[in-house]
Design a protein around this motif. Structure first.
Motif, PDB file in Angstrom:
ATOM      1  N   GLU A 132       0.830  -1.210   0.000  1.00 30.10           N
ATOM      2  CA  GLU A 132       0.000   0.000   0.000  1.00 30.10           C
ATOM      3  C   GLU A 132       0.868   1.266   0.000  1.00 30.10           C
ATOM      4  O   GLU A 132       2.002   1.262   0.479  1.00 30.10           O
ATOM      5  CB  GLU A 132      -0.926  -0.009   1.228  1.00 30.10           C
ATOM      6  N   GLN A 136      -2.833   5.274   1.812  1.00 27.21           N
ATOM      7  CA  GLN A 136      -3.761   4.152   1.987  1.00 27.21           C
ATOM      8  C   GLN A 136      -3.640   3.575   3.402  1.00 27.21           C
ATOM      9  O   GLN A 136      -4.633   3.251   4.031  1.00 27.21           O
ATOM     10  CB  GLN A 136      -3.496   3.094   0.916  1.00 27.21           C
ATOM     11  N   VAL A 141      -6.893   1.447   4.814  1.00 24.03           N
ATOM     12  CA  VAL A 141      -7.350   0.491   3.790  1.00 24.03           C
ATOM     13  C   VAL A 141      -6.226  -0.461   3.331  1.00 24.03           C
ATOM     14  O   VAL A 141      -6.332  -1.078   2.279  1.00 24.03           O
ATOM     15  CB  VAL A 141      -7.985   1.214   2.567  1.00 24.03           C
ATOM     16  N   THR A 142      -5.198  -0.594   4.155  1.00 25.37           N
ATOM     17  CA  THR A 142      -4.084  -1.483   3.786  1.00 25.37           C
ATOM     18  C   THR A 142      -4.583  -2.895   3.456  1.00 25.37           C
ATOM     19  O   THR A 142      -4.198  -3.487   2.431  1.00 25.37           O
ATOM     20  CB  THR A 142      -3.058  -1.551   4.946  1.00 25.37           C
ATOM     21  N   ALA A 143      -5.423  -3.430   4.316  1.00 25.97           N
ATOM     22  CA  ALA A 143      -5.887  -4.814   4.114  1.00 25.97           C
ATOM     23  C   ALA A 143      -6.641  -4.949   2.792  1.00 25.97           C
ATOM     24  O   ALA A 143      -6.417  -5.903   2.034  1.00 25.97           O
ATOM     25  CB  ALA A 143      -6.774  -5.245   5.279  1.00 25.97           C
ATOM     26  N   GLU A 144      -7.491  -3.979   2.496  1.00 26.77           N
ATOM     27  CA  GLU A 144      -8.269  -4.041   1.253  1.00 26.77           C
ATOM     28  C   GLU A 144      -7.347  -3.964   0.040  1.00 26.77           C
ATOM     29  O   GLU A 144      -7.486  -4.703  -0.929  1.00 26.77           O
ATOM     30  CB  GLU A 144      -9.283  -2.875   1.174  1.00 26.77           C
ATOM     31  N   VAL A 145      -6.394  -3.018   0.088  1.00 23.36           N
ATOM     32  CA  VAL A 145      -5.490  -2.809  -1.053  1.00 23.36           C
ATOM     33  C   VAL A 145      -4.658  -4.063  -1.309  1.00 23.36           C
ATOM     34  O   VAL A 145      -4.590  -4.579  -2.430  1.00 23.36           O
ATOM     35  CB  VAL A 145      -4.552  -1.599  -0.792  1.00 23.36           C
ATOM     36  N   SER A 147      -5.122  -7.124  -0.212  1.00 28.95           N
ATOM     37  CA  SER A 147      -5.943  -8.294  -0.579  1.00 28.95           C
ATOM     38  C   SER A 147      -6.336  -8.232  -2.042  1.00 28.95           C
ATOM     39  O   SER A 147      -6.249  -9.237  -2.764  1.00 28.95           O
ATOM     40  CB  SER A 147      -7.247  -8.346   0.230  1.00 28.95           C
ATOM     41  N   SER A 148      -6.766  -7.058  -2.505  1.00 22.89           N
ATOM     42  CA  SER A 148      -7.237  -7.020  -3.895  1.00 22.89           C
ATOM     43  C   SER A 148      -6.065  -7.150  -4.868  1.00 22.89           C
ATOM     44  O   SER A 148      -6.168  -7.848  -5.882  1.00 22.89           O
ATOM     45  CB  SER A 148      -8.110  -5.799  -4.185  1.00 22.89           C
ATOM     46  N   LYS A 151      -5.374 -10.896  -4.879  1.00 19.29           N
ATOM     47  CA  LYS A 151      -6.425 -11.684  -5.554  1.00 19.29           C
ATOM     48  C   LYS A 151      -6.389 -11.486  -7.063  1.00 19.29           C
ATOM     49  O   LYS A 151      -6.533 -12.439  -7.825  1.00 19.29           O
ATOM     50  CB  LYS A 151      -7.808 -11.283  -5.022  1.00 19.29           C
ATOM     51  N   VAL A 196      -5.415 -14.657   2.637  1.00 14.19           N
ATOM     52  CA  VAL A 196      -6.038 -14.491   1.311  1.00 14.19           C
ATOM     53  C   VAL A 196      -5.739 -15.731   0.457  1.00 14.19           C
ATOM     54  O   VAL A 196      -6.628 -16.278  -0.205  1.00 14.19           O
ATOM     55  CB  VAL A 196      -5.518 -13.211   0.611  1.00 14.19           C
TER      56      VAL A 196
END
Ligand code: PEP
Length: 256
Positions: A132, A136, A141-145, A147-148, A151, A196
């Motif tokens: 990140e 971020q 939003v580190t986890a969201e960034v 993870s996406s 993925k 993840v």
């Protein structure tokens, strides 16, 4: 988490440093210092240094990798290098999605996924970089960034190919800045990446995956970072150009 289930790997990312003559000198200097390493040792070097580095590392425990590759095998892509070109010279490793490629050269999650697919198709092992920006992290939003990014890059990657994927968590704010993530921050996000992978492929595959931390890792802070249960190695920029420092980090790697 049981570290004996996976291999520790310390990888250098030389970035845009070293001429071929300097590359030979650097590999020759690193070689004796890491010959008893209890972990994988990899130097990712500029394209023009690859052949020299392969020759200098021949017969040693140092692997040589590239810093990027294109997703097509050949064609009208001026200035690019394909995975097939790399494997044709015996290069088996490649970094994909480094934040400097994303930030300065327009790499996106989609192009990272395409490069990754091409490298795996060519039989290479990929170090996939995720991480990140400072804003971020500050926005929570580190986890969201991360993870996406993970993925999307893994889309289309079969479970049978995962033993050729290493993921490097590299917070962008820690790269080349001298500002290292704390061991807890590194451990937390590497653990998140493993969860993840577990969600996508199951626990056995997740436990077997090598997940590195990268971002101002050096001879002084390596041991603490590498002691984290989910940190299985490091992607090292600046310190990989200093043989003694790089060797200290290799020594700090915890393998099993
Ligand atoms: C990198 O380039 O991946 C990196 C982690 O650089 P540095 O160690 O210099 O922060």
């Amino acid at each position: 988490m049981n570290k004996s289930l996976r291999k520790a790997v310390i990888a250098g990312n030389w970035k845009m440093n070293k001429t071929p003559a300097e590359a030979k000198e650097l590999i020759e200097a690193i070689k004796p210092l890491v010959k008893d390493a209890d972990c994988g040792v990899l130097c990712c070097v500029p394209y023009v240094d690859l052949q020299t580095a392969l020759d200098a590392a021949a017969g040693s425990n140092i692997e040589i990798g590239a810093e990027n590759c294109h997703w097509e095998e050949s064609g009208a892509f001026t200035g690019e290098i394909s995975a097939k070109m790399l494997t044709s010279m015996g290069v088996k490793y490649v970094i994909i999605g480094h934040s400097e490629r994303r930030t300065y050269f327009g790499d996106t999650d989609v192009t990272v996924q395409k490069r990754m697919r091409a490298a795996l198709n060519a039989g290479m092992t990929v170090i996939l970089c995720v991480g990140e920006y400072l804003e971020q992290r500050e926005q929570g939003v580190t986890a969201e960034v991360v993870s996406s990014q993970t993925k999307i890059a893994l889309q289309g990657v079969d479970a049978s190919e995962l033993d050729r994927v290493i993921i490097a968590y590299e917070p962008v704010w820690a790269i080349g800045t001298g500002r290292t993530a704390t061991a807890d921050q590194a451990g937390e996000v590497c653990g998140l990446i493993r969860s993840v992978v577990e969600g996508l492929y199951g626990k056995e595959k997740a436990d077997a995956m090598t997940i590195q931390y990268g971002g101002s890792m050096n001879a002084k802070n390596a041991a603490e970072l590498l002691a984290q249960p989910d940190v299985d190695g490091g992607l090292i920029g600046g310190a990989s150009l200093k043989p003694a420092d790089f060797a200290e980090i290799v020594k700090a790697a915890v393998n099993g």
